[in-house]
Design a protein around this motif. Structure first.
Motif, mmCIF file in Angstrom:
data_model
loop_
_atom_site.group_PDB
_atom_site.id
_atom_site.type_symbol
_atom_site.label_atom_id
_atom_site.label_comp_id
_atom_site.label_asym_id
_atom_site.label_seq_id
_atom_site.Cartn_x
_atom_site.Cartn_y
_atom_site.Cartn_z
ATOM 1 N N SER A 135 -42.526 -26.406 -6.526
ATOM 2 C CA SER A 135 -41.145 -26.844 -6.657
ATOM 3 C C SER A 135 -40.485 -26.806 -5.293
ATOM 4 O O SER A 135 -41.047 -26.274 -4.323
ATOM 5 C CB SER A 135 -40.364 -25.948 -7.629
ATOM 6 N N ASN A 136 -39.288 -27.382 -5.209
ATOM 7 C CA ASN A 136 -38.526 -27.367 -3.963
ATOM 8 C C ASN A 136 -37.619 -26.152 -3.851
ATOM 9 O O ASN A 136 -36.834 -26.057 -2.916
ATOM 10 C CB ASN A 136 -37.685 -28.652 -3.845
ATOM 11 N N ILE A 137 -37.720 -25.238 -4.812
ATOM 12 C CA ILE A 137 -36.897 -24.025 -4.814
ATOM 13 C C ILE A 137 -37.808 -22.830 -4.558
ATOM 14 O O ILE A 137 -38.549 -22.407 -5.448
ATOM 15 C CB ILE A 137 -36.147 -23.854 -6.145
ATOM 16 N N PRO A 138 -37.792 -22.273 -3.349
ATOM 17 C CA PRO A 138 -38.638 -21.110 -3.064
ATOM 18 C C PRO A 138 -38.325 -19.958 -4.025
ATOM 19 O O PRO A 138 -37.166 -19.646 -4.279
ATOM 20 C CB PRO A 138 -38.250 -20.743 -1.621
ATOM 21 N N GLY A 139 -39.374 -19.360 -4.566
ATOM 22 C CA GLY A 139 -39.191 -18.233 -5.468
ATOM 23 C C GLY A 139 -39.070 -18.600 -6.930
ATOM 24 O O GLY A 139 -38.960 -17.716 -7.786
ATOM 25 N N LEU A 140 -39.099 -19.896 -7.247
ATOM 26 C CA LEU A 140 -38.934 -20.303 -8.639
ATOM 27 C C LEU A 140 -40.025 -19.712 -9.537
ATOM 28 O O LEU A 140 -39.820 -19.495 -10.726
ATOM 29 C CB LEU A 140 -38.925 -21.827 -8.755
ATOM 30 N N GLY A 141 -41.180 -19.407 -8.940
ATOM 31 C CA GLY A 141 -42.249 -18.791 -9.708
ATOM 32 C C GLY A 141 -41.831 -17.493 -10.368
ATOM 33 O O GLY A 141 -42.331 -17.147 -11.440
ATOM 34 N N HIS A 142 -40.894 -16.779 -9.751
ATOM 35 C CA HIS A 142 -40.407 -15.535 -10.356
ATOM 36 C C HIS A 142 -39.606 -15.848 -11.626
ATOM 37 O O HIS A 142 -39.633 -15.076 -12.588
ATOM 38 C CB HIS A 142 -39.566 -14.761 -9.353
ATOM 39 N N GLY A 143 -38.902 -16.969 -11.626
ATOM 40 C CA GLY A 143 -38.215 -17.399 -12.836
ATOM 41 C C GLY A 143 -39.206 -17.748 -13.934
ATOM 42 O O GLY A 143 -39.006 -17.391 -15.108
ATOM 43 N N ILE A 144 -40.303 -18.414 -13.545
ATOM 44 C CA ILE A 144 -41.353 -18.749 -14.508
ATOM 45 C C ILE A 144 -41.943 -17.468 -15.100
ATOM 46 O O ILE A 144 -42.225 -17.384 -16.305
ATOM 47 C CB ILE A 144 -42.456 -19.584 -13.835
ATOM 48 N N MET A 145 -42.110 -16.438 -14.264
ATOM 49 C CA MET A 145 -42.647 -15.167 -14.754
ATOM 50 C C MET A 145 -41.743 -14.550 -15.821
ATOM 51 O O MET A 145 -42.224 -14.029 -16.827
ATOM 52 C CB MET A 145 -42.820 -14.189 -13.593
ATOM 53 N N GLY A 146 -40.426 -14.609 -15.608
ATOM 54 C CA GLY A 146 -39.499 -14.083 -16.600
ATOM 55 C C GLY A 146 -39.635 -14.803 -17.926
ATOM 56 O O GLY A 146 -39.634 -14.175 -19.001
ATOM 57 N N THR A 147 -39.784 -16.120 -17.867
ATOM 58 C CA THR A 147 -39.956 -16.905 -19.084
ATOM 59 C C THR A 147 -41.291 -16.581 -19.758
ATOM 60 O O THR A 147 -41.363 -16.431 -20.987
ATOM 61 C CB THR A 147 -39.881 -18.411 -18.768
ATOM 62 N N LEU A 148 -42.358 -16.463 -18.970
ATOM 63 C CA LEU A 148 -43.674 -16.163 -19.535
ATOM 64 C C LEU A 148 -43.686 -14.812 -20.237
ATOM 65 O O LEU A 148 -44.250 -14.677 -21.335
ATOM 66 C CB LEU A 148 -44.735 -16.191 -18.432
ATOM 67 N N ARG A 149 -43.089 -13.794 -19.624
ATOM 68 C CA ARG A 149 -43.058 -12.466 -20.248
ATOM 69 C C ARG A 149 -42.294 -12.509 -21.573
ATOM 70 O O ARG A 149 -42.707 -11.896 -22.563
ATOM 71 C CB ARG A 149 -42.418 -11.463 -19.293
ATOM 72 N N THR A 150 -41.193 -13.234 -21.571
ATOM 73 C CA THR A 150 -40.387 -13.333 -22.790
ATOM 74 C C THR A 150 -41.147 -14.075 -23.885
ATOM 75 O O THR A 150 -41.126 -13.677 -25.054
ATOM 76 C CB THR A 150 -39.059 -14.041 -22.489
#
Length: 201
Positions: A135-150
């Motif tokens: 993605s063009n947003i650095p760190g967005l993977g951490h947002g994906i991690m929050g969604t995956l855990r949920t």
């Protein structure tokens, strides 16, 4: 960046903190407006400005902020239609993981001009999966991690998820260990009910 992501940031701040916090953020970021439209595209710099201002106002590191937003997206009742869409990805958590490969294509079939992150999931060992997020947003993977855990909790799966760093400036690698796909009873979800909820929203 797709306004849906910006809108998620706005709703997260409003629902978790307050509308007053969001107005402070829009002023700090010099946005010139205080409401994101979900289906509009915004310059990536606008998204980055809003995220940096949110991190500053809330005194929360950007990575932790993004993970909290990812959790919010998949769990808050005010935006339950997103959870319903995610649950349509499969009957169990592993099915859901592999449905992520189709996210970008499905979105662009509906709206070709949308800029959405690219997600590629592969199996690298028994019960271990690798997710590449571009993605063009650095760190967005951490947002994906929050969604995956949920979503793992939603399905009743026992998982361990780790961020394995960036393979390039805008490419992040996440490793997902699925220890038990049916560890606990998941949250109730009926496919037809989920579809009706989305259609009526």
């Amino acid at each position: 960046m797709l306004g849906m992501i910006n809108r998620a940031l706005q709703c997260f701040v409003r629902d978790t903190y307050s509308q007053e916090h969001w107005l402070q953020i829009t002023q700090s970021a010099n946005l010139g407006f205080d409401n994101f439209e979900a289906m509009l595209n915004y310059p990536d710099e606008v998204t980055l400005q809003a995220l940096r201002a949110t991190s500053l106002i809330l005194n929360k590191p950007l990575e932790a902020l993004l993970e909290d937003i990812g959790t919010y997206i998949a769990s808050h009742p005010n935006i339950s239609e997103i959870r319903n869409l995610l649950r349509l990805g499969g009957e169990n958590f592993v099915d859901f993981l592999f449905s992520l490969n189709e996210t970008q294509g499905r979105a662009q079939m509906a709206l070709p001009d949308l800029h959405v992150p690219s997600l590629k999931i592969t199996s690298i060992d028994n019960g271990i999966y690798q997710l590449i997020c571009e993605s063009n947003i650095p760190g967005l993977g951490h947002g994906i991690m929050g969604t995956l855990r949920t979503m793992a909790d939603d399905y009743g799966a026992l998982v361990y998820i780790e961020h394995s760093g960036n393979t390039s400036t805008y490419t992040e690698k996440i490793i997902i260990h699925v220890l038990e796909d049916s560890y606990a009873e998941g949250r109730t979800f009926n496919l037809s009910d989920g579809l009706r909820k989305i259609e009526n929203d």
